[in-house]
Enzyme design. Sequence first.
Site, PDB file in Angstrom:
ATOM      1  N   SER A   1     -10.357  -0.231   6.800  1.00 55.08           N
ATOM      2  CA  SER A   1      -9.724  -0.154   5.474  1.00 55.08           C
ATOM      3  C   SER A   1      -9.013  -1.393   4.974  1.00 55.08           C
ATOM      4  O   SER A   1      -8.553  -1.401   3.837  1.00 55.08           O
ATOM      5  CB  SER A   1      -8.734   0.999   5.435  1.00 55.08           C
ATOM      6  OG  SER A   1      -9.419   2.186   5.176  1.00 55.08           O
TER       7      SER A   1
ATOM      8  N   LYS B   1       0.847  -1.195   0.000  1.00 56.14           N
ATOM      9  CA  LYS B   1       0.000   0.000   0.000  1.00 56.14           C
ATOM     10  C   LYS B   1       0.879   1.240   0.000  1.00 56.14           C
ATOM     11  O   LYS B   1       1.910   1.272   0.692  1.00 56.14           O
ATOM     12  CB  LYS B   1      -0.900  -0.018   1.242  1.00 56.14           C
ATOM     13  CG  LYS B   1      -1.910   1.126   1.304  1.00 56.14           C
ATOM     14  CD  LYS B   1      -2.791   1.034   2.547  1.00 56.14           C
ATOM     15  CE  LYS B   1      -3.880   2.109   2.544  1.00 56.14           C
ATOM     16  NZ  LYS B   1      -4.765   2.044   3.710  1.00 56.14           N
TER      17      LYS B   1
ATOM     18  N   SER C   1      -9.845   2.053   2.552  1.00 59.17           N
ATOM     19  CA  SER C   1      -8.948   2.808   1.695  1.00 59.17           C
ATOM     20  C   SER C   1      -7.907   1.952   0.984  1.00 59.17           C
ATOM     21  O   SER C   1      -7.325   2.408   0.011  1.00 59.17           O
ATOM     22  CB  SER C   1      -8.238   3.873   2.530  1.00 59.17           C
ATOM     23  OG  SER C   1      -7.407   3.253   3.507  1.00 59.17           O
TER      24      SER C   1
HETATM   25  N1  GLN Z   1     -13.511   4.521   5.926  1.00 58.08           N
HETATM   26  C1  GLN Z   1     -12.929   5.009   7.125  1.00 58.08           C
HETATM   27  C2  GLN Z   1     -12.522   6.449   6.949  1.00 58.08           C
HETATM   28  O1  GLN Z   1     -12.786   6.963   5.939  1.00 58.08           O
HETATM   29  C3  GLN Z   1     -11.776   4.162   7.523  1.00 58.08           C
HETATM   30  C4  GLN Z   1     -10.576   4.351   6.696  1.00 58.08           C
HETATM   31  C5  GLN Z   1      -9.432   3.513   7.142  1.00 58.08           C
HETATM   32  O2  GLN Z   1      -9.597   2.513   7.835  1.00 58.08           O
HETATM   33  N2  GLN Z   1      -8.231   3.965   6.798  1.00 58.08           N
HETATM   34  O3  GLN Z   1     -11.961   7.054   7.779  1.00 58.08           O
END
Ligand code: GLN
Length: 493
Positions: free
Chosen positions: A183, A79, A159
Amino acid sequence: MTKFSDLTLHDVLAGLEAKDFSAVELAEATVSAAEAAQGDLNCFTVIDGERAKAMAESSDARRARGEAKLLDGVPIAMKDLFAVQGVETTASSNILKGFKPEYESTVSGNLWNEGAVFFGKTSMDEFAMGSSNETAATGPVINPWRAQGSTEKLVPGGSSGGSAAALAAGISYGATGTDTGGSIRQPAAFTGLVGAKPTYGRCSRWGVVAFASSLDHPGPFGKTVKDTALLTQVMSGHDPKDSTSYPGEVPNWVKAVGKSVKGMKIGVPKEYRMDGMPGEIDKLWTKGVEWLREAGAEIVDISLPMTKYALPAYYIIAPAEASSNLARYDGMRYGVRVEGDDLTDTYEKTRSAGFGNEVQRRILMGTYVLSAGYYDAYYVKALKVRRKIFEDFNLAFEKVDAILTPTTPSAAFGIGSKADADPIEMYLNDIFTVTANIAGVPAISVPAGLDASGLPLGLQVIAPALDEAAMFTVAGAIEEAAGFTAKPEKWWG
Ligand code: GLN
């Protein structure tokens, strides 16, 4: 000729050991597959054939000397939130364009130390803020899965959507992600993969671009529970460079996979049965409960009464920490810089140009809840809620060994279908996942079935802090009972 794309990580290790193929052949095939798919899936921010070849050559040499390590020769997608020395690392944001770290993140270093091969960095929602991978500076990532009979482009989740897409497309054999509110688990559920986040502190945050430090959990994606257990094991370990790193030993989690769940107590929290939840999700959850019961587990109804406050608390704590973490991007040392009339003007212009809309929204929310006069009303209150959620889990884990829930409230949705609507719609994706981040406990998503349109759905297993072994055992039992073998039909290059 072996079809590389169908192999699991453990298949790859066996194939390398049996000399069916070399690490160099595998790396070359991986890079070609990544390049061919990029136009359609857009899941990479960097593809690095040269480094892949060099690392694979060293791996072949080590194996020839009989010194192969745990992941020797296995290509792993990274990532873009993890610093990889000398490779552009942007968190999919314009503000970090051109930034090449001079250091290696601990987690990626742990993977390379066990022989894994770097071949590329994967796209993500900008600064890991999102659930659909539509906010990357390099454009949306496309899910390899499509609904039956449809060519509509779907999100891979976010994400860590690029990692999920690369693995689901059969390009990679493992991938890294970070999970701050869901995410890893949500994109895993959307792409038919296993995705895990171990206990907070197991995987070092050093060298990982910070979003919300007290909630950020690095973790892996795998095609199977066993692959995921091995990746989690390699990525974990004490790191003196991260003050919140857990100092204890890392157990052998691969051994936990395949153990019987007989006699284990599995909690089913009534608060996760939400109004308006699609019938299919509810059915799958019931099926999961039956699978575990049939495998000899005892099912226990439990209550996690603070669940309904988890998302609101998350959307105070996470933006608060993000607003502080992201203050360092000011155009002075790296990334985008837009000259202004004076210093303040330069900051403003740089940050307006460098950050996308969602990131700016989070910074504004975070700054607001931390400002004098609102701090106690919002931030301190959210911390109190956090404590209560933590206590909910502690109480539950006095009675059960693990908890079973759905991972997401829906299957993958169409590109643009939520991003342009109310942001709250997007935030609701994490309704089942954020609680484990707030409490810091380990959680995993396992592919468990397909919805009516043929898209994957996942079930989540949450375990007590530091008991990843229980998590992997229960996940293994679900994997075995579900017998999920579906793969997306190849339409990409
Ligand atoms: N969807 C959540 C957010 O937008 C979690 C994102 C994540 O786990 N990095 O913050």
